[in-house]
Design a protein around this motif. Sequence first.
Motif, PDB file in Angstrom:
ATOM      1  N   TYR A 173      58.543  49.025  46.933  1.00  0.00           N
ATOM      2  CA  TYR A 173      56.962  47.736  46.968  1.00  0.00           C
ATOM      3  C   TYR A 173      56.064  48.461  48.357  1.00  0.00           C
ATOM      4  O   TYR A 173      57.174  48.990  49.202  1.00  0.00           O
ATOM      5  CB  TYR A 173      57.525  46.941  46.578  1.00  0.00           C
ATOM      6  N   ALA A 176      57.797  43.889  42.761  1.00  0.00           N
ATOM      7  CA  ALA A 176      58.974  44.026  42.826  1.00  0.00           C
ATOM      8  C   ALA A 176      59.877  42.749  43.180  1.00  0.00           C
ATOM      9  O   ALA A 176      58.910  42.030  43.314  1.00  0.00           O
ATOM     10  CB  ALA A 176      59.220  44.706  44.696  1.00  0.00           C
ATOM     11  N   ASN A 178      55.374  46.270  43.567  1.00  0.00           N
ATOM     12  CA  ASN A 178      55.773  48.219  42.911  1.00  0.00           C
ATOM     13  C   ASN A 178      55.000  49.082  42.978  1.00  0.00           C
ATOM     14  O   ASN A 178      54.987  50.162  43.479  1.00  0.00           O
ATOM     15  CB  ASN A 178      57.049  47.666  42.053  1.00  0.00           C
ATOM     16  N   ARG A 225      54.689  41.504  47.388  1.00  0.00           N
ATOM     17  CA  ARG A 225      55.280  42.829  47.342  1.00  0.00           C
ATOM     18  C   ARG A 225      55.432  43.474  45.694  1.00  0.00           C
ATOM     19  O   ARG A 225      55.195  42.955  44.860  1.00  0.00           O
ATOM     20  CB  ARG A 225      57.170  42.329  47.302  1.00  0.00           C
TER      21      ARG A 225
END
Length: 187
Positions: free
Chosen positions: A43, A27, A4, A2
Motif C-alpha cells: 500500500y 489495504a 493498495n 493505506r
Amino acid sequence: MRVNEIFYSLQGEGIHTGEPVVFVRFAGCNLRCPFCDTDFDSYTEMTEEEIVSEICKYPSNKVVLTGGEPTLQITSSLLFLLEENMRIVYVETNGTHQLPEGPLHWVVCSPKNGKVYIQRIDELKVVYEGQDMSQYDDYKAKVYSLQPCDTGDPVKNQEILQQTINYILQHPKWKLSLQTHKIINVK
C-alpha cells in the motif's frame, strides 16, 4: 490512509456490472478470506486530498471504495470531499464495521465469517460455495446477488457455478453475479 491501488475500469460484479468506475482499493482487512484476490500488505499512505485528486483524473464520476475492508479506513470527511467533487460513491464492505456518516449512494455488503453490524444494505452479495443460505434469510436489501466462488480450479469452478444457478432457479429473489472482469480479462 493505506491505499493498495486506485484504478479506472468497468465494475465487474453485482448490479452495477459494466459501469465505468474508479476503484479505490484500501489495504487491510479484518477477515482475510482464503479466496480474496487483494494484496493486503502492499500500500501507499495517502491523504484524503491525494485520494480525491487521483480519482478526479478519470472521466467517470462513479467511485467504488473497496478493499480489503474499506470501513477500517474511510471517514465521513472523505465521503463529503468526494461529494464536493461531484462523485457518486459506492462502498463494498463485509459489514463487520459501521459505515461512516456521509453520502453513500450504494452499499454492497458481502458478509463472510463475521456478524454484520451495518444497518443499510442496498445489495447483499454472497460468495457461494454451496453453503447453507438460510443464514441470509433475515438480511434486508434492495438486491440479492449470488456469486460463485472462484477457487482457481476450473473444474471446481464449473461445479460451483452450476450449484449457484440451481440455487437461484429455486430461490428467485437471488440474481447471478459473475466476476465479469475476470471473464473479459480486465482489471
